[in-house]
Design an enzyme around this catalytic site. Sequence first.
Site, PDB file in Angstrom:
ATOM      1  N   ASP A  24       0.845  -1.201   0.000  1.00  0.00           N
ATOM      2  CA  ASP A  24       0.000   0.000   0.000  1.00  0.00           C
ATOM      3  C   ASP A  24       0.882   1.253   0.000  1.00  0.00           C
ATOM      4  O   ASP A  24       1.792   1.370   0.801  1.00  0.00           O
ATOM      5  CB  ASP A  24      -0.866  -0.039   1.271  1.00  0.00           C
ATOM      6  CG  ASP A  24      -1.986   0.968   1.255  1.00  0.00           C
ATOM      7  OD1 ASP A  24      -1.945   1.920   0.449  1.00  0.00           O
ATOM      8  OD2 ASP A  24      -2.919   0.808   2.056  1.00  0.00           O
ATOM      9  N   HIS A  26      -0.400   4.549   0.035  1.00  0.00           N
ATOM     10  CA  HIS A  26      -1.124   5.767   0.428  1.00  0.00           C
ATOM     11  C   HIS A  26      -0.331   6.534   1.480  1.00  0.00           C
ATOM     12  O   HIS A  26      -0.236   6.108   2.634  1.00  0.00           O
ATOM     13  CB  HIS A  26      -2.494   5.409   0.977  1.00  0.00           C
ATOM     14  CG  HIS A  26      -3.450   4.928  -0.065  1.00  0.00           C
ATOM     15  ND1 HIS A  26      -3.530   3.616  -0.459  1.00  0.00           N
ATOM     16  CD2 HIS A  26      -4.353   5.602  -0.825  1.00  0.00           C
ATOM     17  CE1 HIS A  26      -4.461   3.483  -1.391  1.00  0.00           C
ATOM     18  NE2 HIS A  26      -4.980   4.670  -1.644  1.00  0.00           N
TER      19      HIS A  26
END
Lengths: 153, 153, 485, 485
Positions: A24, A26
């Site tokens: 991930d 983000h």
Amino acid sequence: MKEQNGNDGEQDDITVVLGVIGSDVHAIGNQILERALEENGIKPVNIGVMASQEEFVDAAIETDADAIWVSSLYGHGEIDCRGLREKLEERGIGDVIMYIGGNLVIGKKSWEEVEKLYLDMGFDRVYSSDTQPQEAIDDLREDLSAAGDVSGG
Amino acid sequence: MKEQNGNDGEQDDITVVLGVIGSDVHAIGNQILERALEENGIKPVNIGVMASQEEFVDAAIETDADAIWVSSLYGHGEIDCRGLREKLEERGIGDVIMYIGGNLVIGKKSWEEVEKLYLDMGFDRVYSSDTQPQEAIDDLREDLSAAGDVSGG
Amino acid sequence: MESLKNKFLPKEKFEEESKEVLSSWPTGAEVDREEAVEFHKNLPDDSCMVDKLTEADEAKKTLTQPRAGVALPDELIDLLGHLRTEGEADLLPVTIDSYTRQNQYEKAAQGIEESREEGRSLLNGFPAVNHGVEICRKVVEALDAPVQARHGTPDARLLAEITLAGGFTDFEGGGISYNIPYAKDVSLEKSLRDWQYVDRLVGFYQSQGVEINREPFGPLTGTLVPPAVSHSIAVLEGLLAAEQGVKHLTLGYGQNGNLVQDVAAVETLRVLARQFLDDEGYEDVSVTTVLHEWMGGFPQDEAKAFGVISWGASAAALANATKVIVKTPHEAEGIPSREANAAGLKTSNQIVSMLLDQSLEDSAGLEKEKDLIIREVEDILGRVKELGEGDWAAGTVRAFESGVLDVPFAPSRYNQSGILPARDNEGAVRYLEFGNLPLSADIQDFHEEKMKKRGEKEGRQPGFQMVTDDIYAIGKGRLTGRPRG
Amino acid sequence: MESLKNKFLPKEKFEEESKEVLSSWPTGAEVDREEAVEFHKNLPDDSCMVDKLTEADEAKKTLTQPRAGVALPDELIDLLGHLRTEGEADLLPVTIDSYTRQNQYEKAAQGIEESREEGRSLLNGFPAVNHGVEICRKVVEALDAPVQARHGTPDARLLAEITLAGGFTDFEGGGISYNIPYAKDVSLEKSLRDWQYVDRLVGFYQSQGVEINREPFGPLTGTLVPPAVSHSIAVLEGLLAAEQGVKHLTLGYGQNGNLVQDVAAVETLRVLARQFLDDEGYEDVSVTTVLHEWMGGFPQDEAKAFGVISWGASAAALANATKVIVKTPHEAEGIPSREANAAGLKTSNQIVSMLLDQSLEDSAGLEKEKDLIIREVEDILGRVKELGEGDWAAGTVRAFESGVLDVPFAPSRYNQSGILPARDNEGAVRYLEFGNLPLSADIQDFHEEKMKKRGEKEGRQPGFQMVTDDIYAIGKGRLTGRPRG
């Protein structure tokens, strides 16, 4: 509450390892959390995005962290987090406080289901992606104070 | 189909009484229906908005109408339409074709429920408010042709 | 690695690299480009992205496209079919899962396995590399709209080989836009080089008469990105793609929320791309535009989410973007159900279709905003070219090193993260800190003045708290995060 | 009946008429105006509509208000409470049922009875007259936001007496706007006279220090009403109300769908009202504005309905309307559930709050549209005043007789129905037929040119089919009804 939350210049010697688990990337929430911890007098150890379980465990041991804050925004958290609590136990820091926050499942589930899923995996608290950093920071101080880790005041 | 639907200059001698029943003043659909009937070579007898059951029955008898088109847009149709078929029977024109269209109930019901409610009251066809006039006109020609009222093309 | 240059890859070099790429995972062996050209030529017109975009551009229509992908092909076909029939999507995506984006095909394989066992998708997208060419074609053939790969893959060479041989007619991404916001440790030199390969591959198909569209990823980190930052990168990726033989570009922009700024952004994106492409001799490259509906946080409440979605579609329609990437009412919850995805599409379709004949009127404010964006991009790209001594690829690498190009909130360590954006009193995105962006003094003054005015209105010093407040604002129904009263 | 004049009703005459009004149904006996003044003065500030509107007007906020009403008071409180807490409505309505609107109190009584028996509302609103003053007060006291009567009653004298004595602080309607679109056989002389009574009653409360707001019903028939037509009527009703002592007006406009025209309409409504009120010496009358979200047909699909709702809220926010009347995703189905009503509110709230700091930029097109509306209204009202030989009430009656005032698609036989409106290529509402509207030749040419251009684009003669197509268009996602391709 206000005294406790504000950054009054004194460090409480609390250390939090934070990172975004799995594949991930983000980064926004991660950068905001780091800044919020700093402004609250808590020492952030930010291992950034795409962090593996091992990186969380290693960083927690190296920095003698009080808590691990895991973020997951891309839906794979369920796969990525399985076994993390067990790894901490194996490495002898099984009692470290562990929070998770973000978009934690694929598909729409009730918040109760999501929370239970992660509590069962060994997280102490579970947050949705719209939680303000301050909420988790307040919770952390409460949990640490209950655990007797912080001298207080 | 095309020959039958277009206004080819000949009148089919079909007469439709149309109006908006009850205390309902929605005039737009009524004015559009009237114009659409005319353009399709059907004679509209428009008793306008706020029409009572008696006005529908009287107009149908006076003009020897082939059909009665009731509109109801304000939700009270259920109260306003009860007993209309019986009134037509009492006055000796119980077999006149009767359609209704509009926003026919208060609250959201399935279309099947709404349709059944009005079919049970004695309407031959039930339309939602977004039906194009042409659809009901086509249905009318089909129903009249099935009933043998129109000699045909 | 020899030093990176913006130069067309010669055939031999490309073919040599191909062997390596196609042998990096078993499904690579399925790729036969000559046969793939034939496959494309036999596809129905419905499947051609370039045709659909060109047609929409001429009619000044805005097309809708969702994001969607699941682990298994039958479920994917089912999902995309639903979005097409029920959601009335004009264009289809295949969103690729995060493992594939990191070239972790073993993990993707495990995800496929677990998804089969559990009877639900445990991947956040479709692992196209693992499935291979034939299954991609099965997906394309089952659908009556063009299919684009949408992902976030720094090294997308194998993914491009497989999906393009698999009949996809559009490929999203770029060496900057799929690295800086999507990776932590991938060097720009590497990703730019890998995307030269992707563009060269598209250029190959194009040279054989197969129309393939390329779309740099406009929104970058999707949060408070100033238009000039994303425009500079979009134009750069367009230039790099054009050099490799790409003929059709869709350049993107993520809605910021202020209508005047958003319309100015979409309109200038077209103007700037044309200007730079023409200057470099790529007059035959077509440019269309895409606006991404609000990429930031979403309200939990679905009715409120519909409001946010509508506002995105409104901006796209009023700016005459060629297409709009659609959000869903489940956005705050993570990956949406297919019904929610269709609902987002229907709301967006209603808006773009209602607003079809309308556009934002020219006004002094709009003109000013457009001039500002154009001047900023010219400042930035002028400096990039200088740094590269005329070479756009080398210049890009050096510009990121020096912070001349800089993306807010990016995870990459190749990004300086020196600029800090925040909203002004009208909700337009401005700069709170400029980092090393080479903006003219008067432009810097303009932004500083805007932030000062916001500070005055809110009775506080401009600072990081404004940024945090802005990021959380939309969940509270606001664009600009005001201090609590 | 002596001939109608726009003159303040003298106290004796008003009191005499009161006796008749209050004795027309048993609940009238509950009205004690002196005591009602005391009741109002003891109400919390939260309940005062004028305060809320003034505050919003100063902050340039747009407030949200739903439509809602059911047969029984407990259910009404429950419904409005839900719309306030869950829907976050700023202002509350009590929508009155259709029987009460026709003064058919016996039928309303039957509806109350049947609703009690069946356990669901068989009335489409709240029969306030039947329930009487005490029950109205119970409703007002149970809620923490101001309550307005919203209805459609040509003779609303008793309804006004009961709801105002019952603590409502705002009353919708007017002698034109609640007659021509709502009745078939009621003469304008009668309805104007009856509304003088209502305004005089409001003026009485106002003179006692009780702030009551009055809102003429802007959208009229709600379908393709040219702004100048509804503005002329809104301004006239404002003038007639001011003469009777009303001090707070909210003038309304129904969204037409073209953003530039809608913003121009809301902005000019304010300008025109101020201009005519000041000219007649009513400088102390305040003016706020309301935009009604799309009043025409709605798509059946809820996601699409959310798009239509959002576009209405966007227009209201960008035009800085003081409030917006909200539609619901069940609009196409008839009367909405409370959840659907709350959802429409939430969507609208999200939009008006996101767009709080934005407005439509001044542009040449906006200026032109504003000038056009202002000139049309001046043409129309100038002629009304001439016809009335200086008296606005007499002028109104004569203007309707001659078609100088004319409302499209109205059911009233006192309306000439000579004008036919249709959309132009941008979706703005123009005139296809002018009837007897006294518009200057160059304005008529402008509209004819617009319709001609639409005809050219669609390859057909401008005519009634365009109007039908426009009316059905929104259900198909379009603003302008184009012929099927």
